[in-house]
Design a protein around this motif. Structure first.
Motif, PDB file in Angstrom:
ATOM      1  N   GLU A   1     -29.332   6.229  24.569  1.00  0.00           N
ATOM      2  CA  GLU A   1     -30.693   5.723  24.403  1.00  0.00           C
ATOM      3  C   GLU A   1     -30.891   5.052  23.044  1.00  0.00           C
TER       4      GLU A   1
ATOM      5  N   ASP B   1     -32.364  -3.592  22.795  1.00  0.00           N
ATOM      6  CA  ASP B   1     -33.512  -4.084  23.574  1.00  0.00           C
ATOM      7  C   ASP B   1     -34.289  -5.213  22.886  1.00  0.00           C
TER       8      ASP B   1
ATOM      9  N   TRP C   1     -29.565   1.540  23.209  1.00  0.00           N
ATOM     10  CA  TRP C   1     -30.510   0.630  23.866  1.00  0.00           C
ATOM     11  C   TRP C   1     -31.679   0.287  22.953  1.00  0.00           C
ATOM     12  N   ARG C   2     -32.129   1.224  22.131  1.00  0.00           N
ATOM     13  CA  ARG C   2     -33.216   0.928  21.193  1.00  0.00           C
ATOM     14  C   ARG C   2     -32.817  -0.183  20.218  1.00  0.00           C
TER      15      ARG C   2
ATOM     16  N   GLN D   1     -23.646  -2.864  23.689  1.00  0.00           N
ATOM     17  CA  GLN D   1     -24.467  -1.660  23.844  1.00  0.00           C
ATOM     18  C   GLN D   1     -23.635  -0.383  23.838  1.00  0.00           C
TER      19      GLN D   1
ATOM     20  N   GLN E   1     -33.190   5.892  30.387  1.00  0.00           N
ATOM     21  CA  GLN E   1     -33.927   7.157  30.384  1.00  0.00           C
ATOM     22  C   GLN E   1     -34.146   7.660  31.806  1.00  0.00           C
TER      23      GLN E   1
ATOM     24  N   ASP F   1     -31.481  -1.293  30.254  1.00  0.00           N
ATOM     25  CA  ASP F   1     -32.343  -1.284  29.071  1.00  0.00           C
ATOM     26  C   ASP F   1     -32.709   0.169  28.794  1.00  0.00           C
ATOM     27  N   LEU F   2     -33.537   0.401  27.772  1.00  0.00           N
ATOM     28  CA  LEU F   2     -33.858   1.773  27.394  1.00  0.00           C
ATOM     29  C   LEU F   2     -34.564   2.512  28.509  1.00  0.00           C
TER      30      LEU F   2
END
Length: 514
Positions: free
Chosen positions: A468, A475, A471-472, A266, A186, A181-182
């Motif tokens: 990232e 998510d 993922w945004r 993704q 990160q 996930d995000l």
């Protein structure tokens, strides 16, 4: 000056700046593979290294180093590579090429949490610098589970292996998934970047190494024919499909808890969306390509409500290729109460002037009708048709279909008059096939990607921001699914759950049947 600038903007990263007809050859270097006993190394990485050597794209000083816990020596490792090359290489086996390549093989035994093993690895690479002339240039390929990235990166840092000296370079190659996930992405990016600077991190997405995917850039920007049509004025919607006809095939332990959306949408499908929707870059320099993809992903949003504009499912028992196959929950090693999806579809929009109002439909699944990956740009219907219904009963919408695999090529679908005295219009296809148009076989994706790593060409590799942003986008979908109960079930050999068809039927559209 203008001409030189134009030439630079179309420079192929594989072409030497002195003569663009000549492929670039990697300089003195080594490739260290962690996870060398795994399926990816055996089926893809080792054969790709041999194929590069066979094509003359690796220097005489190149070295291949395996790192694993197995009780092997370098001779054992050489036999493993030999068997993998014999079984999976794309090019013919040549004894002289093999013997020259095998001179640079080394093997280091150890576990990821053993500092002494990394000390031994550092000694091995130092010996290669002196004996083979690898000049301190070393790439570390982490073909390992993401959970092991932090410990391996820390070991590379503590042993000094991550630090280049005297003008040399050190690079790290990471396989997907890039987090789950995000937040985890990160955290993973922070760990990796604490050891290697971003320009030395190469995140592998093997789809971006496929010739057909790269041809999207040529198709779009080298042909004035398509550019005026490439917008919401003429495009009704876009479908991006990656379908597999196989089940998990023994990957239950990896796949359970990940699912189709994390595994494919993704990364692969959102990257394809970015290439389709991006604006023309100033040049094909890596930074320019990445900047345009980031703009697209920044402008991409889910179409709401998610309950109506997403679909997920698990394959049940059915028939595949004339063979009765089990459902997901009957696969060995898979939890009977698992809610992991094997089919996922989402609808997104790109909020830019070019694409406003055009839905992009992304879908992927296992045990579907056939193995195919394609991008279909479906155009709006003509505003006025001087034909009555009987003349155009079978007429559909024009479509440009980019086939990524297995039959790489491009198809243009349009209406044409059926021969005869009457005026009857029917859909026909104009087809371009790579296999028929070019006599040179396309390189395997990992060949291109490994060579780019050794050359330091990051064009085809997603950077932090791209990972990232993807993922945004995903998510919120995953969160909604986690609260929606168990996925729908679809019969193996079909094209997914009924909810996927309903997702498009609500807005008067249908999925393509590739």
């Amino acid at each position: 000056m203008a001409e030189r600038a134009g030439e630079a903007s179309w420079a192929n990263p594989l072409r030497d700046s002195r003569d663009k007809r000549l492929p670039r050859i990697a300089g003195p270097s080594s490739l260290v593979i962690f996870g060398v006993t795994g399926d990816l190394a055996r089926r893809k990485l080792m054969p790709a290294v041999y194929d590069l050597a066979n094509r003359g794209l690796l220097p005489p000083s190149f070295a291949l180093v395996g790192f694993a816990r197995r009780d092997w020596d370098t001779e054992d490792f050489g036999k493993i590579v030999h068997d993998a090359v014999r079984e999976h290489s794309r090019t013919e086996f040549r004894e002289d090429v093999w013997e020259r390549l095998a001179e640079g093989f080394r093997f280091v035994q150890g576990s990821f949490d053993d500092p002494e093993a990394f000390t031994a690895l550092a000694q091995t690479l130092g010996d290669l610098d002196r004996q083979r002339g690898t000049d301190g240039n070393h790439a570390f390929y982490l073909s390992i589970p993401p959970g092991a990235f932090p410990v391996v990166c820390q070991q590379l840092k503590d042993s000094g292996l991550a630090d280049p000296t005297g003008g040399s370079w050190r690079r790290v190659v990471i396989e997907k998934p890039f987090g789950h996930d995000l937040q985890s992405a990160q955290e993973l990016n922070a760990v990796v970047n604490s050891v290697f600077p971003e320009e030395s991190v190469f995140r592998i997405d093997h789809y971006l190494g496929k010739e057909t995917v790269q041809n999207i850039l040529a198709l779009r920007f080298a042909n004035q024919l398509f550019d005026p049509l490439w917008s919401s004025h003429y495009v009704d919607h876009v479908q991006i499909t990656m379908a597999e006809d196989i089940g998990l095939g023994g990957r239950a332990g990896y796949y359970d808890g990940i699912g189709a959306a994390r595994d494919v949408i993704q990364n692969h499908l959102l990257q394809l969306l970015a290439l389709i929707a991006m604006e023309e870059p100033v040049s094909f320099e890596p930074s320019q390509l990445q900047a345009e993809k980031i703009k697209v992903l920044s402008a991409t949003r889910n179409i709401l409500p998610l309950a109506e504009n997403t679909a997920r499912g698990q394959y049940g028992p059915g028939w595949q290729g004339g063979i009765k196959v089990p459902g997901l929950l009957d696969e060995e090693g898979f939890a009977k109460d698992s809610s992991t999806e094997t089919f996922a579809a989402i609808a997104v929009e790109v909020d830019t002037r070019r694409w406003a109002g055009v839905p992009f439909y992304l879908r992927t699944g296992k045990r579907l009708g056939r193995r195919v990956t394609e991008i279909a740009i479906v155009f709006k219907r003509a505003p006025h048709l001087p034909f009555d219904q009987t003349m155009t009963e079978e007429l559909g919408q024009n479509a440009l279909v980019i086939r990524v695999q297995p039959d790489e090529g491009v198809t243009l679908r349009f209406g044409s008059k059926v021969p005869g005295p009457g005026m009857e219009v029917r859909d026909v296809n104009m087809d371009f096939s790579y296999g028929q148009a070019f006599t040179v076989a396309s390189p395997e994706a990992y060949e291109r990607l490994i060579l780019d790593v050794l050359l330091g060409e990051p064009s085809l590799f997603p950077v932090n921001a791209e990972v990232e942003l993807c993922w945004r986008i995903l998510d919120p979908v995953l969160e909604a699914w986690s609260e929606a109960g168990h996925p729908d079930t679809y019969e193996s050999g079909t094209w997914g759950p009924a909810s996927a068809d309903e997702m498009l039927e609500r807005v008067g559209r249908v999925w393509r049947r590739p």
